[in-house]
Motif scaffolding. Structure first.
Motif, PDB file in Angstrom:
ATOM      1  N   THR A 124      39.517  44.303  12.524  1.00 47.52           N
ATOM      2  CA  THR A 124      40.385  43.491  11.774  1.00 47.52           C
ATOM      3  C   THR A 124      41.800  43.551  12.396  1.00 47.52           C
ATOM      4  N   VAL A 125      42.661  42.552  12.428  1.00 49.89           N
ATOM      5  CA  VAL A 125      44.032  42.659  13.131  1.00 49.89           C
ATOM      6  C   VAL A 125      44.935  42.258  11.857  1.00 49.89           C
ATOM      7  N   ALA A 126      46.184  42.914  12.003  1.00 46.24           N
ATOM      8  CA  ALA A 126      46.915  42.314  10.997  1.00 46.24           C
ATOM      9  C   ALA A 126      48.262  41.992  11.743  1.00 46.24           C
ATOM     10  N   ASP A 127      48.554  42.097  12.993  1.00 45.91           N
ATOM     11  CA  ASP A 127      49.579  41.738  13.522  1.00 45.91           C
ATOM     12  C   ASP A 127      49.448  40.916  14.726  1.00 45.91           C
ATOM     13  N   GLU A 128      50.438  39.992  15.014  1.00 47.93           N
ATOM     14  CA  GLU A 128      50.357  39.222  16.509  1.00 47.93           C
ATOM     15  C   GLU A 128      49.976  40.003  17.659  1.00 47.93           C
ATOM     16  N   ASP A 129      50.749  41.114  17.812  1.00 49.45           N
ATOM     17  CA  ASP A 129      50.609  41.975  18.999  1.00 49.45           C
ATOM     18  C   ASP A 129      48.929  42.582  19.209  1.00 49.45           C
ATOM     19  N   HIS A 130      48.482  42.914  17.999  1.00 53.58           N
ATOM     20  CA  HIS A 130      47.085  43.484  17.880  1.00 53.58           C
ATOM     21  C   HIS A 130      46.086  42.433  18.310  1.00 53.58           C
ATOM     22  N   LEU A 131      46.473  41.083  17.607  1.00 52.25           N
ATOM     23  CA  LEU A 131      45.832  39.910  17.906  1.00 52.25           C
ATOM     24  C   LEU A 131      45.534  39.803  19.291  1.00 52.25           C
ATOM     25  N   ARG A 132      46.661  39.622  20.071  1.00 52.62           N
ATOM     26  CA  ARG A 132      46.795  39.105  21.465  1.00 52.62           C
ATOM     27  C   ARG A 132      45.977  40.240  22.415  1.00 52.62           C
ATOM     28  N   THR A 133      46.192  41.565  22.129  1.00 54.19           N
ATOM     29  CA  THR A 133      45.429  42.646  22.723  1.00 54.19           C
ATOM     30  C   THR A 133      43.883  42.441  22.654  1.00 54.19           C
ATOM     31  N   GLN A 134      43.509  42.163  21.481  1.00 53.67           N
ATOM     32  CA  GLN A 134      41.937  41.945  21.067  1.00 53.67           C
ATOM     33  C   GLN A 134      41.472  40.815  21.997  1.00 53.67           C
ATOM     34  N   LEU A 135      42.233  39.860  21.844  1.00 52.72           N
ATOM     35  CA  LEU A 135      41.867  38.305  22.511  1.00 52.72           C
ATOM     36  C   LEU A 135      41.596  38.630  24.100  1.00 52.72           C
ATOM     37  N   LYS A 136      42.567  39.596  24.518  1.00 54.18           N
ATOM     38  CA  LYS A 136      42.408  39.807  26.121  1.00 54.18           C
ATOM     39  C   LYS A 136      41.256  40.328  26.647  1.00 54.18           C
ATOM     40  N   THR A 137      40.685  41.123  25.899  1.00 54.96           N
ATOM     41  CA  THR A 137      39.391  41.732  26.146  1.00 54.96           C
ATOM     42  C   THR A 137      38.280  40.799  26.211  1.00 54.96           C
ATOM     43  N   THR A 138      37.328  41.429  27.188  1.00 49.64           N
ATOM     44  CA  THR A 138      36.059  40.483  27.437  1.00 49.64           C
ATOM     45  C   THR A 138      34.974  41.423  26.948  1.00 49.64           C
ATOM     46  N   PRO A 139      34.068  41.136  25.777  1.00 49.90           N
ATOM     47  CA  PRO A 139      33.109  42.066  25.813  1.00 49.90           C
ATOM     48  C   PRO A 139      31.889  41.208  26.449  1.00 49.90           C
ATOM     49  N   ASP A 140      30.841  41.961  26.238  1.00 43.48           N
ATOM     50  CA  ASP A 140      29.688  41.553  27.109  1.00 43.48           C
ATOM     51  C   ASP A 140      28.422  40.919  26.093  1.00 43.48           C
ATOM     52  N   GLY A 141      28.854  40.798  24.723  1.00 40.62           N
ATOM     53  CA  GLY A 141      28.087  40.278  23.717  1.00 40.62           C
ATOM     54  C   GLY A 141      28.902  39.456  22.730  1.00 40.62           C
ATOM     55  N   PRO A 142      28.654  39.277  21.356  1.00 38.71           N
ATOM     56  CA  PRO A 142      29.358  38.722  20.493  1.00 38.71           C
ATOM     57  C   PRO A 142      30.247  39.605  19.977  1.00 38.71           C
ATOM     58  N   ARG A 143      31.493  39.164  19.481  1.00 36.46           N
ATOM     59  CA  ARG A 143      32.447  39.927  18.875  1.00 36.46           C
ATOM     60  C   ARG A 143      33.037  39.192  17.713  1.00 36.46           C
ATOM     61  N   LEU A 144      33.439  39.651  16.703  1.00 32.86           N
ATOM     62  CA  LEU A 144      34.190  38.934  15.456  1.00 32.86           C
ATOM     63  C   LEU A 144      35.653  39.779  15.261  1.00 32.86           C
ATOM     64  N   ILE A 145      36.470  38.943  15.166  1.00 37.74           N
ATOM     65  CA  ILE A 145      37.953  39.114  14.687  1.00 37.74           C
ATOM     66  C   ILE A 145      38.433  38.683  13.889  1.00 37.74           C
ATOM     67  N   GLN A 146      38.720  39.502  12.767  1.00 35.60           N
ATOM     68  CA  GLN A 146      39.146  38.944  11.111  1.00 35.60           C
ATOM     69  C   GLN A 146      40.564  39.098  11.343  1.00 35.60           C
ATOM     70  N   VAL A 147      41.119  37.842  10.829  1.00 36.98           N
ATOM     71  CA  VAL A 147      42.696  37.737  10.890  1.00 36.98           C
ATOM     72  C   VAL A 147      43.253  37.295   9.471  1.00 36.98           C
ATOM     73  N   ASP A 148      44.023  38.026   8.815  1.00 41.70           N
ATOM     74  CA  ASP A 148      44.476  37.707   7.593  1.00 41.70           C
ATOM     75  C   ASP A 148      45.826  36.656   7.745  1.00 41.70           C
ATOM     76  N   THR A 149      45.584  35.406   7.120  1.00 45.40           N
ATOM     77  CA  THR A 149      46.387  34.255   7.566  1.00 45.40           C
ATOM     78  C   THR A 149      47.045  33.809   6.050  1.00 45.40           C
ATOM     79  N   GLU A 150      48.274  33.080   6.293  1.00 43.53           N
ATOM     80  CA  GLU A 150      48.657  32.576   5.063  1.00 43.53           C
ATOM     81  C   GLU A 150      47.920  31.182   4.759  1.00 43.53           C
ATOM     82  N   PRO A 151      47.865  30.934   3.564  1.00 43.66           N
ATOM     83  CA  PRO A 151      47.136  29.492   3.213  1.00 43.66           C
ATOM     84  C   PRO A 151      48.044  28.175   3.743  1.00 43.66           C
ATOM     85  N   THR A 152      47.323  27.414   4.282  1.00 39.50           N
ATOM     86  CA  THR A 152      48.077  26.254   4.421  1.00 39.50           C
ATOM     87  C   THR A 152      47.192  24.910   4.165  1.00 39.50           C
ATOM     88  N   THR A 153      47.942  23.963   4.460  1.00 44.67           N
ATOM     89  CA  THR A 153      47.187  22.369   4.080  1.00 44.67           C
ATOM     90  C   THR A 153      46.815  21.754   5.505  1.00 44.67           C
TER      91      THR A 153
END
Length: 522
Positions: A491-520
């Motif tokens: 789970t990531v809670a801020d943008e810096d943590h999200l970008r750090t996670q997205l820069k990694t390259t795992p050798d299998g599946p991974r899931l990143i949960q991000v809390d976001t504000e509702p939009t339309t």
């Protein structure tokens, strides 16, 4: 003599249908026995996920794929996912086991008493062999129907047929090819119409991307300096969304489409229905004085259109004729920069998530998107310039995103795959996480958790029904669910943590949960 099963396997092998997506039951076991060693069986834990994976796989590869379902109940479980495959024109070949012939009339357990009717009107063709000797021919017809019509087909086979010994069958060597080309006169007329237009516009549909015409469509738009829209409710992206000629995705209402096209005397629509409306906003179908010409190889789309002219043909030769016979015009080339992402107050704004994806992921990444309420934020922030970069549930049927992302990654392991899924949508195809883990599929799932069905809330406002129940879904933890299926999750809670996670390259599946504000959506 060979059995019906052996002849079926040989036919599938010769046609390149050696990957099978399925969830087997007792009726299917006789077909699956003695599979050639080089065949690949991809197991899904629910038939909706099975069809979703196969849909993504077939769209990524551009080839038909075999799906093996369980009798009537399993076929029924698949029907929600099948609606998406129908509207994306995915050539799935659905097979299902049937009870032994003598038990069908008795309505024995697992008998499909009216098998050919079960999947209609969704599939383009549905059949059941008249006898065991007809199994190879029926299977061949199911494959050819899916290929020619670009629509799923369905074949029910009594399971005692598979062991029947048959003579060698000439169907093994059959070839069926489509050749839907416009005539010279039709091309000349179309070229003259576009050349004479004072303010022409281009509208592109998902079939352009699915047909490998993404780059040629860009060349056409630039050659003729055509303002270019994507047809409403797109399941594929047929044009770079940051290109200077890109005018956006047309709204999915009658009156808003007409308003968007105002001022254009000729509108050329390639590879799309006219149009896939969603919100009921009545009005004129076209502005006064606008001539619409649709080019599609989909007979049904041409026949049911409420306005304009239609040429039923492959769009490819039309594009080439326009490029060759109309002089080039000074065009707006190049790309526009993305705006600064909006920021959230209590959680990340979806635009911050999409900006992070844009900045960290490879340019050739394939995105499978199932987060309807964030459509507007998605198109504001993403910069997609490659063919096959975007996949969306074509019929709006939830449960597409997770399994389709797995299927796309299996179909094309050479390009990165990211699934962008809303927390409401994810639950419909959640067992796809098991298949991703079991087959070590290198896919990244980004779950946008806002605790609501955002699109429903938006529609509630449109329909004047803002107080309906069932639009909130609090308390979901997809990291715990993913861990249970064997997928690495965080789970990531801020943008810096999200970008750090997205820069990694795992050798299998991974899931990143991000809390976001509702939009339309808009």
């Amino acid at each position: 003599m060979p059995t019906a099963r052996r002849l079926a396997h040989q036919f599938l092998d010769r046609r390149g249908l050696t990957t099978i997506f399925g969830n087997p039951g007792s009726n299917e076991l006789p077909f699956l026995a003695e599979l050639p060693e080089h065949f690949r069986y991809v197991l899904g834990l629910h038939e909706g996920v099975v069809v979703g994976m196969a849909d993504g796989y077939a769209q990524a590869t551009g080839r038909p794929v075999l799906v093996n379902l369980h009798a009537a109940a399993g076929s029924g479980n698949a029907m929600g996912a099948l609606t998406n495959a129908v509207h994306s024109r995915t050539p799935l070949v659905l097979t299902a086991g049937q009870q032994v012939r003598t038990a069908i009339g008795l309505e024995a357990m697992l008998a499909n008493t009216d098998a050919t009717q079960l999947m209609r009107p969704l599939v383009g063709w549905s059949g059941e062999p008249s006898c065991a000797a007809d199994v190879p021919r029926s299977l061949a017809q199911a494959v050819f129907e899916a290929e020619l019509n670009r629509r799923p087909s369905y074949l029910s086979v009594p399971y005692d047929d598979w062991a029947a010994e048959l003579a060698e069958n000439p169907v093994l060597d059959r070839q069926v090819r489509a050749g839907l080309a416009p005539t010279e006169a039709q091309l000349d007329d179309l070229v003259a119409t576009v050349a004479a237009a004072k303010n022409p516009a281009l509208v592109l549909g998902g079939d352009i991307d699915a047909g490998g015409l993404f780059d040629r469509a860009v060349a056409l738009a630039e050659h003729l300096d055509l303002p270019t829209w994507v047809a409403p409710s797109p399941h594929r992206l047929p044009f770079p969304n940051r290109h200077r000629l890109f005018r956006g995705v047309l709204p999915a209402g009658i009156a808003p489409v007409s308003a968007a096209l105002t001022g254009h005397d000729v509108v050329l629509v390639l590879g799309a229905p006219v149009f896939r409306y969603h919100q009921h906003v009545p009005g004129r179908f076209l502005p006064a004085g606008t001539r619409l010409i649709q080019v599609t190889d989909d007979f049904g789309a041409a026949a049911r259109a409420p306005m304009g002219e239609a040429l039923v043909a492959d769009p490819a030769p039309v594009i080439e004729a326009l490029l060759q016979h109309i002089p080039a015009r000074a065009a707006q080339r190049g790309y526009v920069e993305t705006p600064e992402p909006r920021t959230g107050e209590t959680a990340l704004h979806p635009e911050q998530v999409f900006a992070a994806l844009r900045d960290t992921q490879a340019a050739d990444t394939r995105y499978v998107v199932e987060s309807t309420s964030t459509n507007s934020a998605w198109w504001r922030q993403m910069d997609l310039r490659r063919e096959g970069s975007y996949f969306f549930p074509a019929a709006g049927g939830l449960g597409f995103g997770l399994p389709a992302a797995v299927g796309v990654a299996l179909g094309d392991p050479d390009r990165p795959v990211v699934g962008v899924i809303g927390d409401g949508s994810a639950n419909y195809g959640i067992t796809a996480l098991w298949s991703a883990a079991h087959y070590r599929v290198p896919v990244t799932f980004v779950i946008l958790r806002n605790g609501v069905y955002g699109a429903l809330r938006w529609f509630g406002e449109l329909l004047g029904t803002p107080d309906v129940p069932g639009t909130e879904i609090p308390g979901l933890d997809f990291t715990a669910i993913a861990a249970g299926y064997g997928v690495e999750a965080t789970t990531v809670a801020d943008e810096d943590h999200l970008r750090t996670q997205l820069k990694t390259t795992p050798d299998g599946p991974r899931l990143i949960q991000v809390d976001t504000e509702p939009t339309t959506p808009e």
